[in-house]
Design a protein around this motif. Structure first.
Motif, PDB file in Angstrom:
ATOM      1  N   THR A  17      46.965  73.438   3.110  1.00  0.00           N
ATOM      2  CA  THR A  17      47.760  72.379   3.711  1.00  0.00           C
ATOM      3  C   THR A  17      47.442  71.040   3.044  1.00  0.00           C
ATOM      4  N   GLN A  18      48.464  70.382   2.536  1.00  0.00           N
ATOM      5  CA  GLN A  18      48.260  69.153   1.786  1.00  0.00           C
ATOM      6  C   GLN A  18      48.427  67.903   2.641  1.00  0.00           C
ATOM      7  N   SER A  19      49.038  68.032   3.795  1.00  0.00           N
ATOM      8  CA  SER A  19      49.233  66.873   4.645  1.00  0.00           C
ATOM      9  C   SER A  19      48.899  67.236   6.077  1.00  0.00           C
ATOM     10  N   VAL A  20      48.392  66.281   6.796  1.00  0.00           N
ATOM     11  CA  VAL A  20      48.009  66.482   8.185  1.00  0.00           C
ATOM     12  C   VAL A  20      49.118  65.949   9.078  1.00  0.00           C
ATOM     13  N   LEU A  21      49.644  66.782   9.949  1.00  0.00           N
ATOM     14  CA  LEU A  21      50.710  66.372  10.835  1.00  0.00           C
ATOM     15  C   LEU A  21      50.134  65.659  12.044  1.00  0.00           C
ATOM     16  N   ALA A  22      50.921  64.743  12.586  1.00  0.00           N
ATOM     17  CA  ALA A  22      50.494  64.023  13.776  1.00  0.00           C
ATOM     18  C   ALA A  22      50.458  64.969  14.964  1.00  0.00           C
ATOM     19  N   GLU A  23      49.438  64.826  15.791  1.00  0.00           N
ATOM     20  CA  GLU A  23      49.269  65.671  16.969  1.00  0.00           C
ATOM     21  C   GLU A  23      49.128  64.806  18.207  1.00  0.00           C
ATOM     22  N   ARG A  24      49.513  65.380  19.340  1.00  0.00           N
ATOM     23  CA  ARG A  24      49.388  64.663  20.590  1.00  0.00           C
ATOM     24  C   ARG A  24      47.928  64.592  21.029  1.00  0.00           C
ATOM     25  N   ILE A  25      47.597  63.550  21.789  1.00  0.00           N
ATOM     26  CA  ILE A  25      46.234  63.412  22.293  1.00  0.00           C
ATOM     27  C   ILE A  25      45.890  64.572  23.217  1.00  0.00           C
ATOM     28  N   LYS A  26      46.851  65.090  23.982  1.00  0.00           N
ATOM     29  CA  LYS A  26      46.579  66.191  24.904  1.00  0.00           C
ATOM     30  C   LYS A  26      46.204  67.467  24.164  1.00  0.00           C
ATOM     31  N   ALA A 201      37.944  60.281  16.496  1.00  0.00           N
ATOM     32  CA  ALA A 201      37.620  59.415  17.629  1.00  0.00           C
ATOM     33  C   ALA A 201      38.028  57.974  17.354  1.00  0.00           C
ATOM     34  N   SER A 202      37.787  57.512  16.129  1.00  0.00           N
ATOM     35  CA  SER A 202      38.175  56.143  15.772  1.00  0.00           C
ATOM     36  C   SER A 202      39.692  55.985  15.775  1.00  0.00           C
ATOM     37  N   ARG A 203      40.405  56.955  15.214  1.00  0.00           N
ATOM     38  CA  ARG A 203      41.863  56.873  15.182  1.00  0.00           C
ATOM     39  C   ARG A 203      42.456  56.968  16.583  1.00  0.00           C
ATOM     40  N   LEU A 204      41.843  57.776  17.445  1.00  0.00           N
ATOM     41  CA  LEU A 204      42.348  57.887  18.813  1.00  0.00           C
ATOM     42  C   LEU A 204      42.248  56.556  19.535  1.00  0.00           C
ATOM     43  N   ALA A 205      41.102  55.883  19.395  1.00  0.00           N
ATOM     44  CA  ALA A 205      40.933  54.573  20.034  1.00  0.00           C
ATOM     45  C   ALA A 205      41.914  53.557  19.449  1.00  0.00           C
ATOM     46  N   ASN A 206      42.137  53.603  18.142  1.00  0.00           N
ATOM     47  CA  ASN A 206      43.047  52.639  17.508  1.00  0.00           C
ATOM     48  C   ASN A 206      44.479  52.815  17.984  1.00  0.00           C
ATOM     49  N   VAL A 207      44.949  54.064  18.105  1.00  0.00           N
ATOM     50  CA  VAL A 207      46.335  54.271  18.511  1.00  0.00           C
ATOM     51  C   VAL A 207      46.546  53.855  19.963  1.00  0.00           C
ATOM     52  N   LEU A 248      48.679  60.995  16.881  1.00  0.00           N
ATOM     53  CA  LEU A 248      47.859  60.451  15.812  1.00  0.00           C
ATOM     54  C   LEU A 248      47.552  61.558  14.817  1.00  0.00           C
ATOM     55  N   GLU A 249      47.112  61.152  13.638  1.00  0.00           N
ATOM     56  CA  GLU A 249      46.699  62.110  12.626  1.00  0.00           C
ATOM     57  C   GLU A 249      45.193  62.317  12.737  1.00  0.00           C
ATOM     58  N   PRO A 250      44.743  63.489  13.162  1.00  0.00           N
ATOM     59  CA  PRO A 250      43.299  63.720  13.296  1.00  0.00           C
ATOM     60  C   PRO A 250      42.619  63.748  11.948  1.00  0.00           C
ATOM     61  N   GLY A 251      41.332  63.473  11.944  1.00  0.00           N
ATOM     62  CA  GLY A 251      40.567  63.530  10.703  1.00  0.00           C
ATOM     63  C   GLY A 251      40.476  64.958  10.178  1.00  0.00           C
ATOM     64  N   GLU A 252      40.509  65.084   8.866  1.00  0.00           N
ATOM     65  CA  GLU A 252      40.428  66.407   8.265  1.00  0.00           C
ATOM     66  C   GLU A 252      39.018  66.959   8.374  1.00  0.00           C
ATOM     67  N   ALA A 253      38.933  68.281   8.520  1.00  0.00           N
ATOM     68  CA  ALA A 253      37.646  68.938   8.676  1.00  0.00           C
ATOM     69  C   ALA A 253      36.829  68.834   7.396  1.00  0.00           C
ATOM     70  N   SER A 254      35.520  68.903   7.551  1.00  0.00           N
ATOM     71  CA  SER A 254      34.639  68.861   6.384  1.00  0.00           C
ATOM     72  C   SER A 254      34.770  70.148   5.582  1.00  0.00           C
ATOM     73  N   ALA A 255      34.307  70.096   4.339  1.00  0.00           N
ATOM     74  CA  ALA A 255      34.384  71.269   3.467  1.00  0.00           C
ATOM     75  C   ALA A 255      33.545  72.400   4.063  1.00  0.00           C
ATOM     76  N   ARG A 256      34.195  73.502   4.344  1.00  0.00           N
ATOM     77  CA  ARG A 256      33.497  74.600   5.019  1.00  0.00           C
ATOM     78  C   ARG A 256      34.138  75.925   4.644  1.00  0.00           C
ATOM     79  N   ILE A 257      33.296  76.947   4.519  1.00  0.00           N
ATOM     80  CA  ILE A 257      33.755  78.309   4.267  1.00  0.00           C
ATOM     81  C   ILE A 257      33.217  79.187   5.394  1.00  0.00           C
ATOM     82  N   ILE A 258      34.116  79.879   6.073  1.00  0.00           N
ATOM     83  CA  ILE A 258      33.744  80.742   7.197  1.00  0.00           C
ATOM     84  C   ILE A 258      33.880  82.192   6.753  1.00  0.00           C
ATOM     85  N   ILE A 259      32.813  82.956   6.931  1.00  0.00           N
ATOM     86  CA  ILE A 259      32.826  84.372   6.575  1.00  0.00           C
ATOM     87  C   ILE A 259      32.490  85.180   7.823  1.00  0.00           C
ATOM     88  N   ASN A 260      33.407  86.059   8.223  1.00  0.00           N
ATOM     89  CA  ASN A 260      33.160  86.963   9.341  1.00  0.00           C
ATOM     90  C   ASN A 260      32.699  88.297   8.766  1.00  0.00           C
TER      91      ASN A 260
END
Length: 368
Positions: A17-26, A201-207, A248-260
């Motif tokens: 995913t190259q762009s983060v879509l806006a999501e509701r606070i709920k 958290a910062s973006r939520l307070a700003n919006v 608001l647009e939430p912050g993107e997750a940190s670089a992570r690899i999940i292996i089950n």
């Protein structure tokens, strides 16, 4: 016998995913204090078709029946141990939703406590459901719906489909008292993020400050934001409705690899990067063949015919090419490089673990 030493095939899920879509606070946070509460209870299920508890092994079932009958004036002598084949002792658990009011119904799950073979066709008698404070919040009763089926034969053989010792009763409990809540008792409310992230958290307070007014929201930490709110309950409900529909647009997750490791699933975030490294990976196959040779003594030798085992072991290894990772390479380049050398998707796990040990993988490697 043939032993193949290979990494099992895995399903690799790639997040491009190259762009983060806006999501509701709920969808990102919940109001502190607005939560469900777990309830638990004990009861007995009656009306079973001979599939209840074996009373010789579950004395608490007999004790429960005696106590219940005593409340209706039926006294059973202490030296009498009734054989109850159609009764089962059960535990009951449910979830009391936030703001549930007396008279409303909630679903319950009933599970066998003893050795009952099946709860199919049974009815739960009235049982109180208590919270963590040992207060009764609901009363449960009703006929069970059991999705499982278990049958057995006289020779000990049996067939079981799903789990017949657990059932549900939709709307099987009636709320008797509401759960305590702090909603509306203070001049402010706190929004807790479902997943902590300082950027979100910062973006939520700003919006909130942009839409309602500066100073309305204040970030407390990476997962909580304090918001000034009216104390009137009616106004607060409308106020929270306004807040939870802001986007608001939430912050993107940190670089992570999940292996089950159990399912063989690999999930790689798009921010994963690799520093300069050279990698080669191959599969080894070990083939072990067992055969038996017969040793026959010569005439008049005085010996006997014996079987002599013989093993033939062969080892073969694929010659895969080495590929080079340039500094700052992205996720797509990693997968493409591995595919170019003909490595299977399952080999990706071994390569990622080796890169992590070498210090070339710029991501958190999580194995669940």
């Amino acid at each position: 016998m043939r032993l193949n030493i290979k990494i099992s095939l895995m399903v690799v899920l790639l997040l491009f995913t190259q762009s983060v879509l806006a999501e509701r606070i709920k969808d990102l946070a919940s109001v502190a204090g607005v939560r469900s509460n777990q309830l638990i209870g004990y009861g007995i299920v009656v009306g079973l078709d001979g599939s209840g508890d074996q009373t010789s092994q579950t004395p608490f079932t007999v004790q429960s029946v005696k106590t219940m009958l005593a409340q209706f004036g039926v006294q059973i002598p202490a030296n009498v141990n009734p054989q109850l084949k159609n009764v089962a002792a059960v535990s009951i658990h449910a979830e009391l939703p936030a703001f549930a009011k007396p008279g409303q119904n909630i679903d319950i799950t009933v599970s066998s406590l003893g050795n009952a073979k099946s709860l199919r066709g049974g009815s739960l008698l009235m049982a109180p459901l208590k919270g963590a404070d040992n207060q009764t919040y609901a009363m449960a009763q009703g006929s069970l719906i059991v999705g499982g089926l278990g049958v057995g034969g006289g020779d000990g053989s049996k067939v079981s489909i799903n789990i017949p010792s657990v059932g549900r009763i939709p709307g099987g409990a009636t709320v008797e008292r509401p759960a305590p809540t702090v909603f509306g008792s203070e001049t402010s409310l706190v929004l807790n993020l479902f997943k902590h992230d300082f950027t979100t958290a910062s973006r939520l307070a700003n919006v909130i400050n942009e839409k309602i007014g500066m100073g309305t929201a204040t970030p407390m930490d990476g997962s909580s934001v304090m918001v000034q709110a009216p104390r009137d309950v009616g106004q607060r409900v409308a106020y929270v409705s306004l807040l939870e529909n802001l986007t608001l647009e939430p912050g993107e997750a940190s670089a992570r690899i999940i292996i089950n490791a159990r399912t063989g699933t690999v999930v790689i975030g798009r921010h994963v990067r690799v520093t300069s490294a050279a990698v080669t990976h191959g599969s080894m196959t070990v083939t072990i063949s067992e055969k038996a040779n017969v040793s026959q003594p010569g005439p008049f030798a005085g010996g006997g015919t014996v079987v002599v085992p013989a093993s033939d072991i062969k080892v073969s290894q694929e010659n895969n090419k080495m590929f080079l990772f340039e500094p700052g390479i992205s996720l797509g380049d990693i997968v493409q490089a591995i595919n170019n050398v003909g490595a299977a998707p399952g080999d990706l796990v071994a390569i990622l673990e080796a890169l992590k040990e070498a210090g070339a993988l710029r991501a958190e490697l999580v194995i669940i």
